[in-house]
Motif scaffolding. Structure first.
Motif, PDB file in Angstrom:
ATOM      1  N   ILE A  81       0.173   5.847   5.500  1.00 23.91           N
ATOM      2  CA  ILE A  81       0.069   4.920   4.856  1.00 23.91           C
ATOM      3  C   ILE A  81       1.270   4.163   4.838  1.00 23.91           C
ATOM      4  O   ILE A  81       2.322   4.374   3.923  1.00 23.91           O
ATOM      5  CB  ILE A  81      -0.737   4.915   3.426  1.00 23.91           C
ATOM      6  CG1 ILE A  81      -2.075   5.154   3.624  1.00 23.91           C
ATOM      7  CG2 ILE A  81      -0.572   3.619   2.665  1.00 23.91           C
ATOM      8  CD1 ILE A  81      -2.798   5.333   2.317  1.00 23.91           C
ATOM      9  N   VAL A  86      -1.957   3.090  11.215  1.00 24.01           N
ATOM     10  CA  VAL A  86      -1.920   3.846   9.740  1.00 24.01           C
ATOM     11  C   VAL A  86      -3.354   4.206   9.428  1.00 24.01           C
ATOM     12  O   VAL A  86      -4.329   3.915  10.063  1.00 24.01           O
ATOM     13  CB  VAL A  86      -1.459   2.666   8.717  1.00 24.01           C
ATOM     14  CG1 VAL A  86      -0.274   2.022   9.198  1.00 24.01           C
ATOM     15  CG2 VAL A  86      -2.484   1.302   8.975  1.00 24.01           C
ATOM     16  N   ASP A 114       3.776   6.372  13.118  1.00 18.47           N
ATOM     17  CA  ASP A 114       3.127   5.217  13.242  1.00 18.47           C
ATOM     18  C   ASP A 114       3.400   4.448  14.342  1.00 18.47           C
ATOM     19  O   ASP A 114       3.980   5.117  15.323  1.00 18.47           O
ATOM     20  CB  ASP A 114       3.217   4.412  11.871  1.00 18.47           C
ATOM     21  CG  ASP A 114       4.533   4.091  11.548  1.00 18.47           C
ATOM     22  OD1 ASP A 114       5.448   3.786  12.727  1.00 18.47           O
ATOM     23  OD2 ASP A 114       4.654   3.728  10.331  1.00 18.47           O
ATOM     24  N   LEU A 167      -2.636  -2.115   3.918  1.00 19.82           N
ATOM     25  CA  LEU A 167      -4.148  -1.801   4.574  1.00 19.82           C
ATOM     26  C   LEU A 167      -4.893  -2.932   4.781  1.00 19.82           C
ATOM     27  O   LEU A 167      -4.781  -3.681   3.777  1.00 19.82           O
ATOM     28  CB  LEU A 167      -4.723  -0.924   3.454  1.00 19.82           C
ATOM     29  CG  LEU A 167      -4.138   0.503   3.178  1.00 19.82           C
ATOM     30  CD1 LEU A 167      -5.160   1.355   2.759  1.00 19.82           C
ATOM     31  CD2 LEU A 167      -3.667   1.159   4.719  1.00 19.82           C
ATOM     32  N   ASN A 168      -5.148  -3.246   6.110  1.00 17.30           N
ATOM     33  CA  ASN A 168      -5.951  -4.407   6.398  1.00 17.30           C
ATOM     34  C   ASN A 168      -7.242  -4.034   6.801  1.00 17.30           C
ATOM     35  O   ASN A 168      -7.785  -3.148   6.437  1.00 17.30           O
ATOM     36  CB  ASN A 168      -4.811  -5.017   7.275  1.00 17.30           C
ATOM     37  CG  ASN A 168      -5.262  -6.501   7.497  1.00 17.30           C
ATOM     38  OD1 ASN A 168      -6.309  -7.189   7.145  1.00 17.30           O
ATOM     39  ND2 ASN A 168      -4.285  -7.354   8.465  1.00 17.30           N
ATOM     40  N   ARG A 183     -10.025  -2.756  10.048  1.00 23.29           N
ATOM     41  CA  ARG A 183      -9.885  -1.539  10.875  1.00 23.29           C
ATOM     42  C   ARG A 183      -8.873  -1.656  11.906  1.00 23.29           C
ATOM     43  O   ARG A 183      -8.126  -0.988  12.440  1.00 23.29           O
ATOM     44  CB  ARG A 183     -11.317  -1.223  11.185  1.00 23.29           C
ATOM     45  CG  ARG A 183     -12.250  -0.707  10.204  1.00 23.29           C
ATOM     46  CD  ARG A 183     -13.607  -0.364  10.590  1.00 23.29           C
ATOM     47  NE  ARG A 183     -14.484  -0.327   9.524  1.00 23.29           N
ATOM     48  CZ  ARG A 183     -14.502   0.963   8.667  1.00 23.29           C
ATOM     49  NH1 ARG A 183     -13.776   2.009   9.141  1.00 23.29           N
ATOM     50  NH2 ARG A 183     -15.421   0.987   7.809  1.00 23.29           N
ATOM     51  N   SER A 221       0.679  -1.279  -0.042  1.00 24.31           N
ATOM     52  CA  SER A 221       0.040   0.099  -0.167  1.00 24.31           C
ATOM     53  C   SER A 221       0.768   1.293   0.000  1.00 24.31           C
ATOM     54  O   SER A 221       0.517   2.045  -0.709  1.00 24.31           O
ATOM     55  CB  SER A 221      -0.985   0.103   1.210  1.00 24.31           C
ATOM     56  OG  SER A 221      -1.859  -0.972   0.907  1.00 24.31           O
ATOM     57  N   ASN A 261      -5.285  -1.714  11.175  1.00 22.81           N
ATOM     58  CA  ASN A 261      -4.773  -0.728  10.908  1.00 22.81           C
ATOM     59  C   ASN A 261      -4.849   0.440  11.722  1.00 22.81           C
ATOM     60  O   ASN A 261      -3.737   1.085  12.159  1.00 22.81           O
ATOM     61  CB  ASN A 261      -5.817   0.010   9.799  1.00 22.81           C
ATOM     62  CG  ASN A 261      -5.896  -0.592   8.582  1.00 22.81           C
ATOM     63  OD1 ASN A 261      -4.987  -1.206   8.111  1.00 22.81           O
ATOM     64  ND2 ASN A 261      -7.039  -0.362   7.892  1.00 22.81           N
ATOM     65  N   GLN A 285      -6.994   4.376   7.534  1.00 21.00           N
ATOM     66  CA  GLN A 285      -7.923   3.231   6.733  1.00 21.00           C
ATOM     67  C   GLN A 285      -8.028   3.304   5.267  1.00 21.00           C
ATOM     68  O   GLN A 285      -8.381   2.225   4.643  1.00 21.00           O
ATOM     69  CB  GLN A 285      -9.393   3.600   7.334  1.00 21.00           C
ATOM     70  CG  GLN A 285      -9.390   3.312   8.823  1.00 21.00           C
ATOM     71  CD  GLN A 285      -9.150   2.060   9.242  1.00 21.00           C
ATOM     72  OE1 GLN A 285      -9.232   0.961   8.854  1.00 21.00           O
ATOM     73  NE2 GLN A 285      -8.821   1.705  10.564  1.00 21.00           N
TER      74      GLN A 285
END
Length: 481
Positions: free
Chosen positions: A90, A105, A460, A94-95, A97, A73, A100, A107
């Protein structure tokens, strides 16, 4: 005098339309999880990729091209925005909710982010995205913006994006009927077409070709993303090309993907309106999965910020766009990265971003088209995915948090500048000889720059996750991309 004025008037009326017809069409092929050494024109002796090899024989092959992340991503975010993906939070795939949020990170990509497609669309280009997106709209994240919100007139994607999609049927030797995977993605956009996983690259090409033809009929230049699912695991080659091991399955998928590319490349090459005015770029979003693809001579693989995780094979083809005499050449000196493609392609298209948009990427269009070998001027920086300090069993040892490249030098270190490693890539592209102890002043300067860049970006949860107790084996990577 009246006749001269008439000529001038006609030029003013039709000159811009004529110029628009001469603007290059652009096709961006972004392969999933393929290593630097996987095309046969980059050294693969175990598989043949004749369609990409022919592009290289007629175009330019770049050896020092990078992506801006070793995972999916964020790499796609940089190619889309022309900026470091950290700016948009990012920094890993992306996984769902909860995952993330755990990793700190976003959504989905903020639709206010700058995008190459939006600026080309505003300047008269037809814009289409065909293939994997993975910048929002996956698993239980079902309220992300549609792909068309980012400047695309049309889209067709897989299970990791909002909008019309192709979903995979699977078939292996001995199966009586095909199976379905990612069936819950039907709620992320319709219409949905189910087709064999081994043929999905051709499905995206089936959608891209009429889009291109429609743009030609409308006398509009086009920008097309062709981002296949291939060659990401799990590997589903045609039943007749099945293999008994991971590497063999991967190579079968790689060769089949190349075969399917042939129809796209042949159409462009054989269509008079496209042949001399279309730029095709082919590369990979990050390094290979261990045990499958090959990073060639480089150390590391997917998720790692060693060269094998972030160097990508780049082939650029475009008779009439690249400089005369540059067909079939190999640029081994120009250093640049995926986010540099955004300002470079805008320049080639005669388009521009709003004045208040600042790209991290630089205009390297002259190098991209073979008119110089001058790469970007500023250093390149990377931050590891927050969940990839370890990646057992594939990466059992602790990984560096940051990396940067300045000139021939590659530095890796942790968030605070500790544990530095220094490599001279001009002499040691495989990163085998750590020179940090021999170059203390250089290490000090580069670590200061790397840490300053890191602190200038949104955080992050990389440091927090690295300090957590290991999860039970297998649980952490259950849905990993």
């Amino acid at each position: 005098m009246k006749r001269l004025l008439s000529i001038v008037t006609l030029f003013v009326m039709f000159g811009s339309a004529f110029a628009a017809e001469q603007r290059p069409n652009i096709v961006m092929v972004f392969i999933d999880d393929m290593g630097w050494g996987d095309f046969s024109c980059f050294g693969n002796a175990d598989a043949k990729t004749p369609n990409v090899d022919r592009l290289a024989a007629e175009g330019i092959r770049f050896s020092q091209f990078y992506v801006n992340s070793p995972i999916c991503s964020p790499s796609r975010c940089a190619l889309t925005t022309g900026q470091y993906p950290q700016r948009w939070r990012i920094t890993s795939f992306l996984n769902n909710r909860a995952e993330n949020d755990r990793r700190g990170v976003a959504q989905w990509l903020d639709p206010q982010a700058p995008t190459l497609a939006r600026y080309l669309q505003a300047d008269g280009y037809a814009t289409g995205h065909f293939g994997k997106w993975h910048l929002g709209g996956q698993r239980d994240v079902d309220d992300a913006p549609p792909i068309t919100a980012y400047g695309f007139d049309e889209s067709l994607t897989n299970f990791e994006g909002m909008g019309p999609k192709l979903l995979p049927l699977t078939l292996k030797p001995g199966d009586i009927a095909p199976g379905k995977i990612w069936g819950d993605a039907e709620r992320l956009g319709k219409p949905v077409t189910w087709m064999q996983r081994s043929e999905i690259t051709s499905g995206f090409i089936d959608a891209a070709l009429p889009f291109m033809k429609k743009a030609v009929a409308a006398k509009k230049p086009f920008y097309v993303n062709l981002w296949p699912d291939d060659v990401h695991s799990p590997y589903w080659p045609p039943v007749g090309k099945w293999a008994d091991d991971k590497r063999g399955l991967y190579l079968s998928v790689l060769e089949e993907m190349d075969r399917q590319f042939g129809r796209l490349f042949d159409h462009i090459r054989s269509t008079p309106e496209l042949r001399d005015n279309t730029l095709v770029l082919v590369c990979s979003d990050n390094g290979p999965e261990p045990g499958a693809g090959s990073a060639g001579p480089f150390r590391g693989h997917k998720t790692q910020i060693y060269e094998g995780g972030i160097r990508s094979p780049l082939v650029v083809w475009g008779p009439g766009v690249i400089a005369d005499g540059k067909g079939g050449t190999h640029d081994e000196t120009t250093v640049f990265a995926a986010f540099d493609l955004v300002p470079s392609l805008l320049k080639l298209a005669g388009a521009s971003a709003p004045a208040d948009v600042a790209f991290d990427g630089e205009d390297v269009s002259a190098a991209l088209t073979g008119r110089s070998e001058g790469g970007r001027q500023a250093p390149l920086f990377w931050r590891r995915p927050p969940d990839r300090k370890f990646w057992a069993p594939m990466v059992p040892a602790a990984q560096p948090d940051l990396a940067m490249r300045e000139g021939k030098w590659k530095l890796l270190c942790d968030y605070d500048g500790s544990q530095p490693q220094l490599y001279d890539l001009a002499r040691d592209r495989a990163e085998t000889t750590d020179l940090a102890a021999k170059e203390p002043e250089l290490v000090k300067r580069l670590t200061t720059a790397a840490v300053a860049w890191h602190r200038s970006m949104p955080e992050d949860n990389g440091a927090k996750i690295a300090s957590e107790p290991p999860r039970p084996k297998g649980k952490k990577n259950k849905k990993a991309k």
